[in-house]
Design an enzyme around this catalytic site. Structure first.
Site, PDB file in Angstrom:
ATOM      1  N   CYS A  53       0.200  28.782   2.981  1.00 39.23           N
ATOM      2  CA  CYS A  53      -0.152  27.421   2.647  1.00 39.23           C
ATOM      3  C   CYS A  53      -1.478  27.121   3.329  1.00 39.23           C
ATOM      4  O   CYS A  53      -1.932  27.884   4.160  1.00 39.23           O
ATOM      5  CB  CYS A  53       0.916  26.480   3.181  1.00 39.23           C
ATOM      6  SG  CYS A  53       2.572  27.002   2.690  1.00 39.23           S
ATOM      7  N   ARG A 106      -4.671  28.487  -1.480  1.00 42.09           N
ATOM      8  CA  ARG A 106      -3.565  28.994  -0.676  1.00 42.09           C
ATOM      9  C   ARG A 106      -2.206  28.556  -1.194  1.00 42.09           C
ATOM     10  O   ARG A 106      -1.173  28.882  -0.598  1.00 42.09           O
ATOM     11  CB  ARG A 106      -3.711  28.514   0.777  1.00 42.09           C
ATOM     12  CG  ARG A 106      -4.799  29.247   1.487  1.00 42.09           C
ATOM     13  CD  ARG A 106      -4.956  28.751   2.893  1.00 42.09           C
ATOM     14  NE  ARG A 106      -5.754  29.707   3.623  1.00 42.09           N
ATOM     15  CZ  ARG A 106      -5.256  30.661   4.390  1.00 42.09           C
ATOM     16  NH1 ARG A 106      -3.958  30.777   4.557  1.00 42.09           N
ATOM     17  NH2 ARG A 106      -6.053  31.494   5.001  1.00 42.09           N
ATOM     18  N   TRP A 111       2.687  26.685  -0.892  1.00 39.69           N
ATOM     19  CA  TRP A 111       3.180  27.735  -1.795  1.00 39.69           C
ATOM     20  C   TRP A 111       4.582  28.032  -1.284  1.00 39.69           C
ATOM     21  O   TRP A 111       4.758  28.595  -0.197  1.00 39.69           O
ATOM     22  CB  TRP A 111       2.286  28.972  -1.714  1.00 39.69           C
ATOM     23  CG  TRP A 111       2.663  30.031  -2.689  1.00 39.69           C
ATOM     24  CD1 TRP A 111       2.255  30.131  -3.979  1.00 39.69           C
ATOM     25  CD2 TRP A 111       3.526  31.153  -2.451  1.00 39.69           C
ATOM     26  NE1 TRP A 111       2.804  31.241  -4.566  1.00 39.69           N
ATOM     27  CE2 TRP A 111       3.595  31.889  -3.648  1.00 39.69           C
ATOM     28  CE3 TRP A 111       4.257  31.613  -1.348  1.00 39.69           C
ATOM     29  CZ2 TRP A 111       4.352  33.051  -3.781  1.00 39.69           C
ATOM     30  CZ3 TRP A 111       5.004  32.763  -1.471  1.00 39.69           C
ATOM     31  CH2 TRP A 111       5.048  33.473  -2.681  1.00 39.69           C
ATOM     32  N   ASN A 142       1.833  26.713   8.286  1.00 42.39           N
ATOM     33  CA  ASN A 142       1.546  27.848   7.406  1.00 42.39           C
ATOM     34  C   ASN A 142       2.137  29.089   8.057  1.00 42.39           C
ATOM     35  O   ASN A 142       1.877  29.348   9.237  1.00 42.39           O
ATOM     36  CB  ASN A 142       0.025  28.021   7.229  1.00 42.39           C
ATOM     37  CG  ASN A 142      -0.293  29.305   6.484  1.00 42.39           C
ATOM     38  OD1 ASN A 142       0.453  29.709   5.595  1.00 42.39           O
ATOM     39  ND2 ASN A 142      -1.389  29.939   6.839  1.00 42.39           N
ATOM     40  N   GLY A 143       2.942  29.821   7.294  1.00 43.38           N
ATOM     41  CA  GLY A 143       3.561  31.028   7.838  1.00 43.38           C
ATOM     42  C   GLY A 143       5.036  31.052   7.505  1.00 43.38           C
ATOM     43  O   GLY A 143       5.490  30.304   6.627  1.00 43.38           O
ATOM     44  N   GLU A 175      -5.749  47.333 -13.788  1.00 44.03           N
ATOM     45  CA  GLU A 175      -6.350  46.039 -13.435  1.00 44.03           C
ATOM     46  C   GLU A 175      -6.375  45.117 -14.664  1.00 44.03           C
ATOM     47  O   GLU A 175      -6.125  43.915 -14.552  1.00 44.03           O
ATOM     48  CB  GLU A 175      -7.755  46.264 -12.857  1.00 44.03           C
ATOM     49  CG  GLU A 175      -8.551  45.004 -12.557  1.00 44.03           C
ATOM     50  CD  GLU A 175      -7.882  44.039 -11.586  1.00 44.03           C
ATOM     51  OE1 GLU A 175      -6.893  44.398 -10.923  1.00 44.03           O
ATOM     52  OE2 GLU A 175      -8.345  42.885 -11.527  1.00 44.03           O
ATOM     53  N   LYS A 181      -4.565  41.444 -15.002  1.00 43.18           N
ATOM     54  CA  LYS A 181      -5.313  40.225 -15.354  1.00 43.18           C
ATOM     55  C   LYS A 181      -4.586  39.410 -16.424  1.00 43.18           C
ATOM     56  O   LYS A 181      -4.511  38.192 -16.342  1.00 43.18           O
ATOM     57  CB  LYS A 181      -6.684  40.651 -15.838  1.00 43.18           C
ATOM     58  CG  LYS A 181      -7.907  40.026 -15.348  1.00 43.18           C
ATOM     59  CD  LYS A 181      -8.222  39.750 -13.914  1.00 43.18           C
ATOM     60  CE  LYS A 181      -7.300  40.103 -12.823  1.00 43.18           C
ATOM     61  NZ  LYS A 181      -7.617  40.074 -11.490  1.00 43.18           N
ATOM     62  N   GLU A 207      -1.356  37.810 -14.929  1.00 41.75           N
ATOM     63  CA  GLU A 207      -1.657  36.671 -14.055  1.00 41.75           C
ATOM     64  C   GLU A 207      -2.124  35.455 -14.838  1.00 41.75           C
ATOM     65  O   GLU A 207      -1.658  34.345 -14.589  1.00 41.75           O
ATOM     66  CB  GLU A 207      -2.800  37.030 -13.084  1.00 41.75           C
ATOM     67  CG  GLU A 207      -2.468  37.986 -11.989  1.00 41.75           C
ATOM     68  CD  GLU A 207      -3.694  38.343 -11.167  1.00 41.75           C
ATOM     69  OE1 GLU A 207      -3.610  38.286  -9.937  1.00 41.75           O
ATOM     70  OE2 GLU A 207      -4.748  38.701 -11.740  1.00 41.75           O
ATOM     71  N   HIS A 244       6.837  60.717 -22.759  1.00 37.57           N
ATOM     72  CA  HIS A 244       7.926  60.905 -21.795  1.00 37.57           C
ATOM     73  C   HIS A 244       8.718  59.606 -21.615  1.00 37.57           C
ATOM     74  O   HIS A 244       9.164  59.304 -20.504  1.00 37.57           O
ATOM     75  CB  HIS A 244       7.361  61.414 -20.467  1.00 37.57           C
ATOM     76  CG  HIS A 244       6.615  62.699 -20.614  1.00 37.57           C
ATOM     77  ND1 HIS A 244       7.247  63.881 -20.937  1.00 37.57           N
ATOM     78  CD2 HIS A 244       5.292  62.986 -20.543  1.00 37.57           C
ATOM     79  CE1 HIS A 244       6.335  64.841 -21.031  1.00 37.57           C
ATOM     80  NE2 HIS A 244       5.145  64.324 -20.804  1.00 37.57           N
ATOM     81  N   LYS A 271      -3.913  32.647  -4.132  1.00 39.33           N
ATOM     82  CA  LYS A 271      -4.978  33.631  -3.994  1.00 39.33           C
ATOM     83  C   LYS A 271      -4.794  34.512  -2.767  1.00 39.33           C
ATOM     84  O   LYS A 271      -5.066  35.700  -2.797  1.00 39.33           O
ATOM     85  CB  LYS A 271      -6.336  32.927  -3.925  1.00 39.33           C
ATOM     86  CG  LYS A 271      -7.474  33.924  -3.908  1.00 39.33           C
ATOM     87  CD  LYS A 271      -8.689  33.407  -4.593  1.00 39.33           C
ATOM     88  CE  LYS A 271      -9.725  34.495  -4.774  1.00 39.33           C
ATOM     89  NZ  LYS A 271      -9.356  35.443  -5.834  1.00 39.33           N
TER      90      LYS A 271
HETATM   91  C1  G6P Z   1      -2.666  37.926  -4.460  1.00 35.74           C
HETATM   92  C2  G6P Z   1      -3.673  37.443  -5.480  1.00 35.74           C
HETATM   93  C3  G6P Z   1      -4.341  38.649  -6.126  1.00 35.74           C
HETATM   94  C4  G6P Z   1      -4.963  39.530  -5.056  1.00 35.74           C
HETATM   95  C5  G6P Z   1      -3.929  39.964  -4.015  1.00 35.74           C
HETATM   96  C6  G6P Z   1      -4.575  40.670  -2.832  1.00 35.74           C
HETATM   97  O1  G6P Z   1      -1.616  38.546  -5.085  1.00 35.74           O
HETATM   98  O2  G6P Z   1      -3.041  36.650  -6.447  1.00 35.74           O
HETATM   99  O3  G6P Z   1      -5.355  38.202  -7.003  1.00 35.74           O
HETATM  100  O4  G6P Z   1      -5.513  40.654  -5.649  1.00 35.74           O
HETATM  101  O5  G6P Z   1      -3.284  38.806  -3.509  1.00 35.74           O
HETATM  102  O6  G6P Z   1      -5.401  39.776  -2.137  1.00 35.74           O
HETATM  103  P1  G6P Z   1      -6.513  40.239  -1.137  1.00 35.74           P
HETATM  104  O7  G6P Z   1      -7.086  38.969  -0.587  1.00 35.74           O
HETATM  105  O8  G6P Z   1      -5.854  41.063  -0.082  1.00 35.74           O
HETATM  106  O9  G6P Z   1      -7.501  41.031  -1.919  1.00 35.74           O
END
Ligand code: G6P
Length: 592
Positions: free
Chosen positions: A2, A26, A72, A98-99, A463, A467, A470, A486, A587
């Site tokens: 958070c 956050r 969050w 936060n934590g 990746e 994307k 997400e 397979h 994020k």
């Molecule tokens: C979260 C975000 C992702 C990100 C991952 C790693 O899951 O939603 O977009 O790639 O964390 O984050 P970092 O800050 O360690 O790259």
């Protein structure tokens, strides 16, 4: 994970809300603030984004101190009751956290046994109840006893009725404080200090204390701690946005970000890295989460190509439990945009415990990981706000490419030559927007989208798949193209889209055969390729062909991902999703 804020000064409600907006990355499932008032604390909470909170907060001229939180959810669903701040039953204490308090159930049970009533499902409420429990008048004594009883991670901003101060405590969650002419600001990210102060204080694990507009008192278990301020010299770059969303802004920022990266490393900012000799290591391990892990997959390929050393990739949340065999002959490269991801930090801790040499590839240069690693390689992407990483991914890949080139050159006692990188960047463009929009119109309501590729194309496919999960909430998975037969072929029907990344010359024919196998079972094909000489009869089977440049180096991974990032963006928007804040995500994942 958070965001927390505390502020002492004027227009407290407005300042706290303004700073919370900067921390929304956050978490944004609920938010709240508490300020002092003549009749006790005034507390406001709202479900959803901070703009909902903003609508209900009553601004006063009287508040002089306040705290705020953007959540969050970990313990308890996102609603007003579980939103912070939490207040003690005697109304003397309120806090934001936060934590994660790992032993909260034990504490709760004990306090319930003492007659206390809990109103939320959160772990954080136990902390405010403990403050009330231990309060015999001395604030620091109360806080010290409270945090001694906690197991887990916390950054706490605390108000005590009647005190014009913010109390705080920290363990394994970031916390920073700035003071300026009678004002003080406390936050979980220094981004909040932009425009407020030129220097700030870093609170370390195990520390607690208080701040008012003029003085900071910091203590730990041994007594008072002297603190020197740190200069706020981080370049936050251009965070203003003239686009509809940060995601599209950040995709278009990619070229500049990559050029910054190129310039930084071309200017020789790699001394500590170049001192490493890869031949002294038995293994190189790449560790990250989410997008950063996908960058690790690509990075491991760069290192495998250049060095005669075993290279491994590991998702950070698995790393500690996979019994990794590490010692001083292990090089561990940790990739993290934020540098605060809890699993990646834990992986780093384990690597150091085993005496491995660590390299952090980070965007946030003041982050915990950046400071803790033996070598820090900034990716120079500039602030990335959208939850789904775009420009940071490309900069992570480039940094790993640069790192491999630097290490290779230094092993020959030469200077690295980045001409190829410059030529790649000069020609980088954002492709055919109209085509990408057409692809997005086609895939936006599909429920089975598979991504396939071989070699580095598989990494890109991973990746690309992440994307659209997400940002578009589409069901998508990645397979090695050679694995189709397979098991995966059983999933194919006329409603299946297969996105084929076919930019690896060596295995092109095989990848195309795999795409044909899917096509002949009804799959609809979207193909990424850099080759002009693809068989016409295959081309006719493809619903879309997206042509990218043939880069002829590992930088192809960057060339390939940008069109798909754009497709994901247009798909997200056409589905009415806010691509910057996908549901349930954040994020920076600062809890394990
Ligand atoms: C979260 C975000 C992702 C990100 C991952 C790693 O899951 O939603 O977009 O790639 O964390 O984050 P970092 O800050 O360690 O790259």
């Amino acid at each position: 994970m958070c965001g927390i804020v505390g502020y002492i000064g004027k227009n407290v409600e407005s300042v706290v809300i303004d700073k919370l907006k900067k921390l929304e990355y956050r978490g944004y499932d609920s938010a709240g603030i508490a300020v002092n008032s003549p009749t006790g604390f005034a507390v406001f909470k709202a479900k959803g984004e901070i703009k909902n909170l903003e609508k209900i907060v009553k601004k006063t001229d009287t508040a002089s101190v306040g705290i705020g939180h953007t959540r969050w959810a970990t313990h308890g669903k996102p609603d007003e009751i579980n939103a912070h701040p939490h207040v003690s039953a005697d109304n003397r204490w309120t806090l934001v956290h936060n934590g994660i308090i790992e032993n909260y159930s034990e504490i709760k049970e004990k306090l319930v046994g003492q007659g206390m009533t809990f109103y939320s499902q959160t772990d954080s409420e136990t902390v405010v109840k403990l403050l009330q429990y231990y309060d015999k008048g001395d604030r620091f004594d109360t806080i010290s006893k409270t945090i001694s009883a906690l197991k887990g991670s916390f950054a706490l901003a605390i108000l005590r009725a009647e005190d014009n101060k913010i109390y705080f405590a920290k363990n394994k969650s970031p916390l920073y404080i700035a003071i300026k002419d009678g004002e003080a600001l406390l936050a979980s990210d220094v981004i909040c200090f932009k425009g407020f102060a030129e220097e700030y204080y870093v609170i370390e694990d195990g520390e607690y204390g208080s701040v008012d507009g003029n003085a900071l008192i910091v203590k730990n278990e041994f007594g008072l701690v002297g603190k020197a301020p740190v200069e706020l010299d981080y370049d936050f770059g251009d965070v203003e946005n003239v686009y509809d969303h940060y995601m599209i802004k950040e995709i278009y920022d990619t070229k500049n970000a990559l050029l910054n990266n190129y310039e930084y490393y071309s200017n020789g900012n790699y001394k500590k890295l170049a001192d490493l000799d890869v031949s002294c290591f038995d293994k190189v391990v790449f560790v990250g989460c989410g997008t950063a892990f996908n960058a690790c997959l690509v990075g491991a390929k760069f290192f495998k190509e250049k060095f005669d050393v075993d290279c491994f990739t590991e998702v950070a949340s698995e790393f500690r439990y996979s019994r990794p065999k590490l010692n001083e002959r292990s090089l561990v490269i940790l990739v993290s945009q934020s540098g605060e991801t809890a699993d990646t930090l834990a992986a780093h801790e384990l690597a150091k415990l085993n005496k491995a040499v660590t390299v952090a590839v980070v965007n946030v240069e003041y982050s915990t990981l950046a400071k803790a690693a033996d070598v820090c390689l900034p990716i120079k992407a500039g602030v990335e706000i959208a939850v789904a990483s775009t420009k940071a991914y490309s900069c992570q890949v480039l940094t790993l490419y640069m790192a491999a080139s630097i290490l290779e050159a230094s092993s020959r006692r030469e200077k690295p030559n980045f001409d190829q990188v410059k030529a790649f960047l000069d020609g980088l463009s954002f492709g055919d927007t109209e085509l990408f929009k057409r692809v997005s119109e086609t895939i936006r309501y599909q429920q089975k989208i598979f991504m396939i590729g071989r070699g580095a194309d598989y990494c890109t496919a991973n990746e690309a798949s992440l994307k659209i999960k997400e940002t578009c909430y589409l069901n998508s998975d990645t397979y090695f193209a050679g694995e189709l037969k397979h098991g995966f072929l059983a999933l194919i029907d006329e409603m299946t889209y297969v996105v084929v990344f076919a930019t690896e010359k060596e295995v092109l024919a095989k990848t195309i055969s795999n795409a044909e196998e899917a096509y002949s079972r009804g799959a609809r094909l979207i193909v990424f390729t850099c080759f002009d000489d693809i068989d016409k009869s295959f081309e006719n089977k493809c619903e879309f062909i997206i042509k990218v440049r043939d880069i002829g180096s590992g930088l192809q991974a960057i060339e390939n991902i940008i069109p798909w990032q754009l497709i994901a963006y247009y798909t997200s928007v056409s589905k009415g999703i806010n691509p910057d804040k996908p549901r349930n995500l954040a994020k920076s994942v600062t809890v394990e």
